[in-house]
Design a protein around this motif. Sequence first.
Motif, mmCIF file in Angstrom:
data_model
loop_
_atom_site.group_PDB
_atom_site.id
_atom_site.type_symbol
_atom_site.label_atom_id
_atom_site.label_comp_id
_atom_site.label_asym_id
_atom_site.label_seq_id
_atom_site.Cartn_x
_atom_site.Cartn_y
_atom_site.Cartn_z
ATOM 1 N N ALA A 98 0.725 -1.297 0.069
ATOM 2 C CA ALA A 98 -0.038 0.076 0.171
ATOM 3 C C ALA A 98 0.842 1.237 0.003
ATOM 4 N N GLU A 99 1.892 1.311 0.660
ATOM 5 C CA GLU A 99 2.682 2.639 0.661
ATOM 6 C C GLU A 99 4.299 2.362 1.172
ATOM 7 N N HIS A 100 4.572 0.985 1.246
ATOM 8 C CA HIS A 100 6.144 0.538 1.605
ATOM 9 C C HIS A 100 6.735 0.367 0.456
ATOM 10 N N GLY A 101 6.221 0.329 -0.704
ATOM 11 C CA GLY A 101 6.899 0.021 -1.841
ATOM 12 C C GLY A 101 7.078 -1.380 -2.188
ATOM 13 N N THR A 102 7.111 -1.860 -3.430
ATOM 14 C CA THR A 102 7.354 -3.076 -3.942
ATOM 15 C C THR A 102 8.682 -3.888 -3.586
ATOM 16 N N GLY A 103 9.667 -3.244 -3.688
ATOM 17 C CA GLY A 103 11.121 -3.518 -3.569
ATOM 18 C C GLY A 103 11.323 -4.899 -4.183
ATOM 19 N N ARG A 104 12.195 -5.936 -3.604
ATOM 20 C CA ARG A 104 12.372 -7.203 -3.944
ATOM 21 C C ARG A 104 11.430 -7.912 -3.075
ATOM 22 N N ASN A 105 10.929 -7.613 -2.006
ATOM 23 C CA ASN A 105 9.999 -8.421 -1.130
ATOM 24 C C ASN A 105 8.849 -8.762 -1.755
ATOM 25 N N MET A 106 7.966 -7.945 -2.787
ATOM 26 C CA MET A 106 6.866 -8.371 -3.497
ATOM 27 C C MET A 106 7.122 -8.460 -4.844
ATOM 28 N N ALA A 107 8.068 -8.233 -5.302
ATOM 29 C CA ALA A 107 8.364 -8.530 -6.842
ATOM 30 C C ALA A 107 8.001 -9.404 -7.615
ATOM 31 N N PRO A 108 8.152 -10.718 -6.881
ATOM 32 C CA PRO A 108 7.685 -11.959 -7.285
ATOM 33 C C PRO A 108 6.281 -12.310 -7.384
ATOM 34 N N PHE A 109 5.360 -11.237 -6.759
ATOM 35 C CA PHE A 109 4.002 -11.186 -6.639
ATOM 36 C C PHE A 109 3.410 -10.192 -7.390
ATOM 37 N N VAL A 110 4.013 -9.559 -8.106
ATOM 38 C CA VAL A 110 3.436 -8.197 -8.905
ATOM 39 C C VAL A 110 2.330 -8.834 -9.814
ATOM 40 N N GLU A 111 2.938 -9.993 -10.689
ATOM 41 C CA GLU A 111 2.090 -10.565 -11.532
ATOM 42 C C GLU A 111 0.719 -11.156 -10.984
ATOM 43 N N LEU A 112 0.763 -11.697 -10.047
ATOM 44 C CA LEU A 112 -0.379 -12.348 -9.309
ATOM 45 C C LEU A 112 -1.334 -11.128 -8.960
ATOM 46 N N GLU A 113 -1.327 -10.208 -8.640
ATOM 47 C CA GLU A 113 -1.866 -8.983 -8.138
ATOM 48 C C GLU A 113 -2.367 -8.499 -9.455
ATOM 49 N N TRP A 114 -1.375 -7.943 -10.448
ATOM 50 C CA TRP A 114 -1.959 -7.254 -11.636
ATOM 51 C C TRP A 114 -2.614 -8.203 -12.795
ATOM 52 N N GLY A 115 -2.131 -9.273 -13.065
ATOM 53 C CA GLY A 115 -2.545 -10.212 -13.964
ATOM 54 C C GLY A 115 -1.392 -10.080 -15.099
#
Length: 937
Positions: free
Chosen positions: A473-490
Motif C-alpha cells: 500500500a505504501e512501503h513500496g514493492t522492492g524485492r520483497n513483493m517483486a515475485p507477486f506483482v503479476e499475481l496481483e495485476w495479471g
Amino acid sequence: MSLPAGFIAEVQRLIPAERRFDDPTSRLAFGTDASFYRLVPKLVIRVESEAEVIALLRLAQRERVPVTFRAAGTSLSGQAISGSVLLVLGDGWNGHEVRQRGEQIRLQPGVIGAQANLWLAPYGRKIGPDPASINACKIGGIVANNASGMCCGTAQNSYHTLAGLRLVLADGTLLDTEVPASVEAFERSHGELLAQLAEVGRATRADSALAEKIRHKYRLKNTTGLSLNALVDFEQPLDILSHLLVGSEGTLGFISAVTYRTVPDPAHKATALIVFPDVATCCNAVTVLTQQPVAAVELLDRRSLRSVQNKPGMPAFVQTLPASACALLIEVCGTSGEALRAAIDQVAGCLARFPIEQQVPFSQDPTENARLWAIRKGTFPAVGAVRATGTTVIIEDVTFPVERLAEAVNRLIALFEKHHYDEAILFGHALEGNLHFVFTQGFNSQAQIDRYQAFMIDVAQLVAVEFGGSLKAEHGTGRNMAPFVELEWGKQAYQLMWQLKRLLDPAGILNPDAVLSTDPHIHLKHLKPMPAADELVDKCIECGFCEPACPSNGLTLSPRQRIVMWRDIQAKKRAGDDTTALEKHFAYQGVDTCAATGLCAQRCPVGIDTGALVKKLRGQHAAHPHAARWLAEHFAATLRSARFTLRSADSARRLLGAPRLARWSAQLSHASGDRLPRWNSAMPQAVAPLHLGAHAQGNQPRVVYLAACVSRVMGPAAGDREQSTLLEKTRGLLEKAGYQVVFPDTPDALCCGQPFASKGYAVQAERKRQQLLDALLKASRGGLDPIYCDTSPCALRLVQGLADTRLDLYDPVRFIRTHLLDKLQFTPQAAPVAVHVTCSTQHLGESQVMIDLARRCSQQVIIPEGIHCCGFAGDKGFTTPQLNAHALRSLKGAVQHCSEGVSTSRTCEIGLSHHAGIDYHGLVYLVDRVTQPKPVH
C-alpha cells in the motif's frame, strides 16, 4: 563478478577518493537498509551533484554496470540495496525553495521530510506525504516509493500532489518539467521516447477493461509495481513520464528535485481512542467514518494494544480489555476552535450508534494527544523489543476494500494462527483499508524460510486474489513483493510494466530485481543475518531512524552501521575467522569517532543507545586504570595541570601569534597520532582557582552553585568580546535574582565523573560522582537548598539514576525557567542570536524551553538546521577534531548574521565558536545582559 576495470578507472577520475568506498567495512555498512535483506555493494559512491550523477549513469550505461540510488535507507522492502554500485546522497542535495507563500515547495532529494514541513509551518502548510519515518526519511525516497502515511490517504501522496519533477534518465539525460528550455531540449533529443510513451498511454486508455482495472486498483492505496495510473490519468507524454517516476523505486530514473503542491496543516486538532467489543463492530464504524470530517483513523487490534499495555502513560483499562476488542485512534482537525468542536460533535454523533467497550474521549490537549498517538507509534517497536535474538522484525503493508475490512482483518488473524505467528500484531490506516502487520521471523534454517514462504503465498492469495486488494500500500514493492506483482495485476498489466521498464531503462542497469524481477524466488534470497552482538544493541532492527542525529554519520559510521559492523565481527569470531583487521578498522570508524552522547537512543524505536556499546568497548580497552585512579584521587592537581597547560598555550599565542601557533599545533597533533590537542583561536584561557570566601548568611534564599570542572578551568578565549568567566557571570546573575550563592567545600577536588566515564573508566567515574553528590548534600543542608549546575552534561550525569530524592539539582535551562523568570524583567535585544541545544539538554527534556528562553532575550533566534550534536563530545573536539568539524560543517553559513551564539556546555562552545566564526557563550551571558531585577512591591 568484479566491476569492469574501465568503469573503476573512470570513477576514480570523476569522484574524489574520500567519496569512494570499496573497503569491506564501508561496503558492508552501506549494504544495509531497513529491510530484512542485505546485499554488499562492490562500490559505494557518495554523490554531491547532478553532474556527477549524469556522468556516472552514462558510464554505467556504457559499461553495463547496475546502479542503485540511496537516500536515507529507511525503506522496508529491499529497494535501497545493491550488489553492484550504490550511489548515496551526500550534503549537496538539501536545497529548497518555498513558493507562492507556501502553496508550493521545491525540494532536492536529500531533504528530510520533517525539515520540509518545518519550512512550511509558518504558512500553515505541509507536504502531503506523512510516512511514519518522516523524521529520518528523505524526499528522494518519499517520491520514489510514493510513500504516504496516517493522514495522507491517496489524495495527498506524491503522485497526486506533484507539480514538477527534475529527473535524470538511465542514459544520463536531464529533464526539468518546469523549465521550458529543458523540455524543448528533451523533446528534440528524446522525441521518439515521448512518442512511444504517448502511444502506450493511448493504447492503455483504449483498452477499456485494462483502463478500468488500473483505475480500480488505484482507488485503493497501491504501490505494487510501477505507477500504471500515469497512463490513464494523463495524455501528455511528459506528464506520463514524470508520474511514472513516482513510485518507481529508482528503477526508471534518478529524481533530482520535486515540486509539491502543499496541503493545509490545521492548527486545531483533537484525538480520541475508542475501543469496540469486536473486530466487526470496529470495522463497521470505519465504514461510517469514511463519510465524516476525520483526518486520521488508525485501527489497532487487541494484540497491538497488548504489546504496549504496560508502557508508561497507557490508559489503565487497556490491560483488562477482552481478547476480541479492537480500537480506533481518531484525529479530527479544524481551521478554528469552533470548526473543530463542530467536527468533534459530528464524529461523536455518528459513533453513538455503536457499542463501545472503553474510550478516551476527544481531547484537544497536546500532551494527551501525544500520549494517545504513542500507543499507535509504540506497537511496532514493542514487537521488536521482545523478539528473540537472531530474528528480525517484518512489517507488511496491504490494502483491502474498506467495505470488506472486517472480514479481511479476521482472515489475516486466522493466517497468523495457521502459521504460528503468535506474536503478530495488526494495525493500520483504517480509512483506506490499509493494514500493517508486524511479526518476528528468523532466517537461520531452511525450515524458517519455508514457513515464511508458505505464509507469504497465503497472504498474497488472500489479499490480491480473494479480496482484490494491494500487496503493497505504501512501503513500496522492492524485492520483497517483486515475485507477486503479476499475481496481483495479471499478465497483461504486468507485461505493460516490463514494457515501460525496457523503454526507459533498456540496458536494465537501474536497481535490478526491485519492483520487477524475473527471479520468482528473489524475495527469499539475500536475507539479512541478525547475529547476536551485545545485549545493548541486539534489539536493533536496523531501521536507520537514528542516523540524522548522529554527528559521525557521513564521516565514518552511523549508529545503525556501527551495530551492523559489530554484529558481523562477532559472527565472524564465533565462526573462527580472524577479525584483527576488521577490529582495527572498527576501532577508528566505530569507537574513536563516536560521540557517545546517546542522541541515537531518542530516535530509536526500541530505545537503543549505541553510545553505551561504544563506552563498554572503550572500557574493555581502557589500559590505564591505575593512572585513572590516581587522577581521580588527585583531581585538584589534575586541574592545576590543566590550567598550566592553558596558560602555556596562551603564552605561546602571545609569542608566536595565533596563525603560526594553530599551524604548528596541528602538525604536532598529527605527529602524535592526535594524542595532543590542537590549538585554535577559540581555545580558552585559564581560570584562576575558585576562592570560596565566607558562607552566605542572612534571610535571602540560598542556591548551591556547582561549577563544573570545565567552568573552573576554562575561561573565555583571548579574542572573545566577553571576558568575564562563566563563574563570574553566573554568580552575578544569581545574585541579581536575589539569591545567596554558596559553593561545595573543596570544589577543585570534585567532578561528576564524566571525563572518566567517556574514556571507559566506569569505576573511577562512579566514585567521583558519588563523592560529588555527598558534597552537594552537605552544601545544600541536606537538600534544603536548590543546586545549580552550570554545565548541562554534568547535570545530566548527576541526575541520571539519582537515588537520593533529597537533592534538588538543576541544569541552567531548568533553573532559569523555574527559579528566575519570576524574579527578572526581560528586555529582548534586537541582535540575532544562534542557539545550540546540547545533547544533554535534549536528554533532560529542556530543548524547547531553552529556545523559548532565547526568544525572551532576542527578537531573532536562529536554530541551525540539521545540527543535533556538535561532535565535541567532552574532549573529542581536541583529540578527534574531524568529528567536530564534520558535525558543524554547515554551521557557519547558518549563523553568519548572528552576533553571538548560546549553549550550556563550555566545551561545546569552543567547537561552536571555532566553526561558526562567532563567539558562543553560556546561556547565562545572554540572560544577564537583557535582564534587570523585577521591582519589589
